[in-house]
Each structure stands twice: as C-alpha cells, then as structure tokens.
Scaffold this active site. Sequence first.
Site, PDB file in Angstrom:
ATOM      1  N   SER A  40       0.815  -1.227   0.000  1.00 29.52           N
ATOM      2  CA  SER A  40       0.000   0.000   0.000  1.00 29.52           C
ATOM      3  C   SER A  40       0.842   1.267   0.000  1.00 29.52           C
ATOM      4  O   SER A  40       1.659   1.478   0.901  1.00 29.52           O
ATOM      5  CB  SER A  40      -0.872   0.058   1.265  1.00 29.52           C
ATOM      6  OG  SER A  40      -1.959  -0.784   1.145  1.00 29.52           O
ATOM      7  N   HIS A  71      -2.994   0.384  -4.818  1.00 27.53           N
ATOM      8  CA  HIS A  71      -2.498  -0.854  -5.445  1.00 27.53           C
ATOM      9  C   HIS A  71      -2.828  -0.797  -6.932  1.00 27.53           C
ATOM     10  O   HIS A  71      -3.950  -1.080  -7.350  1.00 27.53           O
ATOM     11  CB  HIS A  71      -3.148  -2.087  -4.808  1.00 27.53           C
ATOM     12  CG  HIS A  71      -2.659  -2.365  -3.427  1.00 27.53           C
ATOM     13  ND1 HIS A  71      -1.632  -3.237  -3.181  1.00 27.53           N
ATOM     14  CD2 HIS A  71      -3.026  -1.861  -2.236  1.00 27.53           C
ATOM     15  CE1 HIS A  71      -1.405  -3.272  -1.878  1.00 27.53           C
ATOM     16  NE2 HIS A  71      -2.235  -2.438  -1.284  1.00 27.53           N
ATOM     17  N   HIS A  93      -5.654  -8.990  -1.865  1.00 29.58           N
ATOM     18  CA  HIS A  93      -5.717  -9.425  -0.470  1.00 29.58           C
ATOM     19  C   HIS A  93      -6.893 -10.379  -0.273  1.00 29.58           C
ATOM     20  O   HIS A  93      -7.900 -10.286  -0.980  1.00 29.58           O
ATOM     21  CB  HIS A  93      -5.936  -8.223   0.458  1.00 29.58           C
ATOM     22  CG  HIS A  93      -4.927  -7.138   0.321  1.00 29.58           C
ATOM     23  ND1 HIS A  93      -4.985  -6.214  -0.699  1.00 29.58           N
ATOM     24  CD2 HIS A  93      -3.837  -6.822   1.067  1.00 29.58           C
ATOM     25  CE1 HIS A  93      -3.962  -5.373  -0.579  1.00 29.58           C
ATOM     26  NE2 HIS A  93      -3.252  -5.712   0.475  1.00 29.58           N
ATOM     27  N   TYR A  95      -8.955 -10.112   2.028  1.00 30.12           N
ATOM     28  CA  TYR A  95     -10.138  -9.337   2.449  1.00 30.12           C
ATOM     29  C   TYR A  95     -10.927  -8.785   1.266  1.00 30.12           C
ATOM     30  O   TYR A  95     -12.059  -8.342   1.425  1.00 30.12           O
ATOM     31  CB  TYR A  95      -9.750  -8.206   3.418  1.00 30.12           C
ATOM     32  CG  TYR A  95      -8.876  -7.107   2.850  1.00 30.12           C
ATOM     33  CD1 TYR A  95      -9.349  -6.232   1.876  1.00 30.12           C
ATOM     34  CD2 TYR A  95      -7.582  -6.914   3.320  1.00 30.12           C
ATOM     35  CE1 TYR A  95      -8.556  -5.216   1.370  1.00 30.12           C
ATOM     36  CE2 TYR A  95      -6.784  -5.907   2.830  1.00 30.12           C
ATOM     37  CZ  TYR A  95      -7.273  -5.056   1.854  1.00 30.12           C
ATOM     38  OH  TYR A  95      -6.488  -4.060   1.348  1.00 30.12           O
ATOM     39  N   GLU A  96     -10.358  -8.806   0.064  1.00 34.57           N
ATOM     40  CA  GLU A  96     -11.117  -8.379  -1.112  1.00 34.57           C
ATOM     41  C   GLU A  96     -12.090  -9.472  -1.565  1.00 34.57           C
ATOM     42  O   GLU A  96     -12.836  -9.282  -2.523  1.00 34.57           O
ATOM     43  CB  GLU A  96     -10.162  -8.017  -2.246  1.00 34.57           C
ATOM     44  CG  GLU A  96      -9.372  -6.738  -1.980  1.00 34.57           C
ATOM     45  CD  GLU A  96      -8.242  -6.535  -2.971  1.00 34.57           C
ATOM     46  OE1 GLU A  96      -8.514  -6.142  -4.115  1.00 34.57           O
ATOM     47  OE2 GLU A  96      -7.079  -6.796  -2.596  1.00 34.57           O
ATOM     48  N   ALA A 123       2.499  -2.029   4.181  1.00 38.00           N
ATOM     49  CA  ALA A 123       2.245  -0.990   5.179  1.00 38.00           C
ATOM     50  C   ALA A 123       1.712  -1.696   6.410  1.00 38.00           C
ATOM     51  O   ALA A 123       0.949  -2.662   6.284  1.00 38.00           O
ATOM     52  CB  ALA A 123       1.223  -0.003   4.644  1.00 38.00           C
ATOM     53  N   MET A 221      -2.332  -6.702   6.856  1.00 37.51           N
ATOM     54  CA  MET A 221      -3.341  -7.582   6.234  1.00 37.51           C
ATOM     55  C   MET A 221      -2.803  -8.288   4.995  1.00 37.51           C
ATOM     56  O   MET A 221      -3.560  -8.598   4.074  1.00 37.51           O
ATOM     57  CB  MET A 221      -4.575  -6.759   5.847  1.00 37.51           C
ATOM     58  CG  MET A 221      -5.164  -5.944   6.984  1.00 37.51           C
ATOM     59  SD  MET A 221      -6.488  -4.894   6.394  1.00 37.51           S
ATOM     60  CE  MET A 221      -6.705  -3.785   7.798  1.00 37.51           C
ATOM     61  N   SER A 222      -1.511  -8.528   4.970  1.00 34.82           N
ATOM     62  CA  SER A 222      -0.948  -9.163   3.767  1.00 34.82           C
ATOM     63  C   SER A 222       0.267 -10.001   4.146  1.00 34.82           C
ATOM     64  O   SER A 222       0.479 -10.330   5.316  1.00 34.82           O
ATOM     65  CB  SER A 222      -0.549  -8.088   2.748  1.00 34.82           C
ATOM     66  OG  SER A 222       0.561  -7.349   3.231  1.00 34.82           O
ATOM     67  N   ASN A 245       1.303   3.867  10.790  1.00 38.07           N
ATOM     68  CA  ASN A 245       0.471   4.403  11.876  1.00 38.07           C
ATOM     69  C   ASN A 245       0.777   3.626  13.143  1.00 38.07           C
ATOM     70  O   ASN A 245       1.294   2.513  13.084  1.00 38.07           O
ATOM     71  CB  ASN A 245      -1.027   4.252  11.517  1.00 38.07           C
ATOM     72  CG  ASN A 245      -1.387   2.803  11.200  1.00 38.07           C
ATOM     73  OD1 ASN A 245      -1.133   2.320  10.091  1.00 38.07           O
ATOM     74  ND2 ASN A 245      -1.941   2.099  12.170  1.00 38.07           N
ATOM     75  N   HIS A 257      -7.267   4.657   5.900  1.00 35.81           N
ATOM     76  CA  HIS A 257      -6.443   4.210   4.775  1.00 35.81           C
ATOM     77  C   HIS A 257      -5.702   5.398   4.148  1.00 35.81           C
ATOM     78  O   HIS A 257      -4.585   5.252   3.654  1.00 35.81           O
ATOM     79  CB  HIS A 257      -7.338   3.506   3.747  1.00 35.81           C
ATOM     80  CG  HIS A 257      -6.582   2.837   2.634  1.00 35.81           C
ATOM     81  ND1 HIS A 257      -5.583   1.900   2.861  1.00 35.81           N
ATOM     82  CD2 HIS A 257      -6.652   2.966   1.293  1.00 35.81           C
ATOM     83  CE1 HIS A 257      -5.093   1.489   1.701  1.00 35.81           C
ATOM     84  NE2 HIS A 257      -5.721   2.131   0.733  1.00 35.81           N
TER      85      HIS A 257
HETATM   86  N1  HPA Z   1      -3.642  -2.593  11.001  1.00 36.90           N
HETATM   87  C1  HPA Z   1      -3.770  -3.463   9.969  1.00 36.90           C
HETATM   88  N2  HPA Z   1      -3.266  -3.219   8.763  1.00 36.90           N
HETATM   89  C2  HPA Z   1      -2.608  -2.080   8.573  1.00 36.90           C
HETATM   90  C3  HPA Z   1      -2.446  -1.131   9.597  1.00 36.90           C
HETATM   91  C4  HPA Z   1      -2.995  -1.402  10.877  1.00 36.90           C
HETATM   92  O1  HPA Z   1      -2.901  -0.616  11.834  1.00 36.90           O
HETATM   93  N3  HPA Z   1      -1.737  -0.091   9.060  1.00 36.90           N
HETATM   94  C5  HPA Z   1      -1.479  -0.420   7.772  1.00 36.90           C
HETATM   95  N4  HPA Z   1      -2.009  -1.619   7.472  1.00 36.90           N
END
Ligand code: HPA
Length: 286
Positions: A40, A71, A93, A95-96, A123, A221-222, A245, A257
């Site tokens: 990301s 992406h 992903h 989740y998609e 990320a 998430m990857s 973050n 996001h």
């Molecule tokens: N959690 C899950 N996935 C992420 C995060 C997060 O805080 N930041 C970037 N991808």
Amino acid sequence: MTRASDSDRDTRPMDPVDLAAAYLQQNKAEPPQVGVVLGSGLGAWAAQLEQAEPLPYTSIPHMPTPSVAGHSGRLWRGRRGPVRVACLEGRVHAYEGHPVERVVFGARLLATLGCRAVLLTNAAGGIRSDLTPGSLMLITDHLNLTGKNPLVGWSSRGGHPPFIDLTRAYDAELAEAARAASRNLGQELAEGVYAGLLGPSYETPAEIRMLRTLGADAVGMSTVLETIALREKGVRVGAVSCITNVAAGLAAGALSHDEVQETAAQARSRFSALLDAWVVRAAALG
Ligand code: HPA
C-alpha cells in the site's frame, strides 16, 4: 516401449500460474533474478526500474487484479543496475474476497518466472512503542492469523508435501543483506514480528493488546500467505514493513487508509533507497 494409458494421463487443467508465466515468457527474455511485491502506497519504486515497461495485470491471463486504492496492478520487468527484477506494483488481499490461491497468485508467478528471492513489502501498524510512523521494519518472523493457508489442497497439482518448515521463513542471509544495505545508507532499520490478519477492518484496541501479548511488533493484512507460498517453492523470502500508523488504541485518533497511504508516501525516499540496495545484494546471494 511403454505408453501412458488413458488412466495414467494427467487430465487436470494446467495450473493458471503456469499459463500466466508461459504467456509472459513468450518473448524468451532472460528470467528475473529477484522479485519485489510493493504494498500500500509503496508502488512508486517500480517506475524507477531501468528498461522497464509496465504490464497491467488485466493483460496477463488469469492474473487477479487489486481493487484497493494504492495498489495499481501492474507487473514491471526491468533492471536495477545489473539485476533483472520482476516487480508487482500492488497485490490482491484475502479481504477483497479472493480465495487464497488467488491471493498468492502473484507470488507464485514470480517464483515460476524464475525469481530466486522475493522481497515483500507492506504498510503496517506499529505495536511496539519504538515503531512510530515512518519507521521501516525488517520482518524476522510472522504470526499467520488470517485463518487461511495457501498449502491447503496442496495435492491438486504436483505440489511438494505441505508440511514445509517455517523455522526460518524469512531468509537469514536476505535479512543480513537488508541490515548491511541500511547501515551503508546510514538509515535505521528496525526488526520485528509481523502479525498478518484477514482485515479489512482495522483492529480493536483489545485485539492490539492481544497481539502484543502474542509477540507481534506490527500488524497488517498481507504478506504472510505469500511468504508460505514462496517457501513451498523454495524461494528465499525477505520482507519489510513501512510503519504507517500507531496501531489502534495506542494513540489518540482514528485509523484511516488515507493516513496509511500518506505516511507510506512520506517514507518513499528511504524505502526506495533500501530496496535499491537490497535488490542488488539479494541477487548476489544467488
Ligand atoms: N492494522 C492493519 N493493517 C494495517 C495497519 C494497521 O494498523 N496499518 C497499515 N495496514
């Protein structure tokens, strides 16, 4: 002379990854040495490759296409200095809504094209207190908390036994190469354990406290499913997270996001410098 009887003949359809690879290999170009998957907001590195033309995933047979902002969905084949690189600008992903074999399609494609090492990037949210936004973290191990595994159903096509060893899922020599590259650049490189969750919602503060207890330093998430698929193919895996973050509940404010993408963009030059140097060192490992 023995002849395969009808019952011996393999009537299973060809693996879609092999079909995609065969399509890409039509021009008989030399195979890539190192693969890179850009997460990301980290896609800009691909455009810096030399002698490279982007190929939209939509033009590659069977290749799944990402639906998430940040992406792009383009395959780049080019050079970084002397090294032949294949780079996925964007991933899909779980989740998609993709089944797991679609999630790891790109990673398996890089392996089939000939990459001996693949560098995965993502990320991630920082759980450990020193992992503040903008930090780069070398992934030394993972927690696969997606509830999925790409080796389920392994026998469907000529696979190895599925009980692969993940004691050193992340290659020790590639990790050393990343450390050396960072030192050389005068950049900091943190290290830690990445927890891969299904998403797409971010975590609750209680889940982050649980993950910390479980030994996670960062969360995303990857990556974890791709790592498993690549290890099954015997490919060396290196991975780095860009901490975008502070994980949920560890700082005031909500996660978004947009914030993830903005912070990834701010880390771009340090991230690109690391990848540039890491790719060259990865190729030297053979
Ligand atoms: N959690 C899950 N996935 C992420 C995060 C997060 O805080 N930041 C970037 N991808």
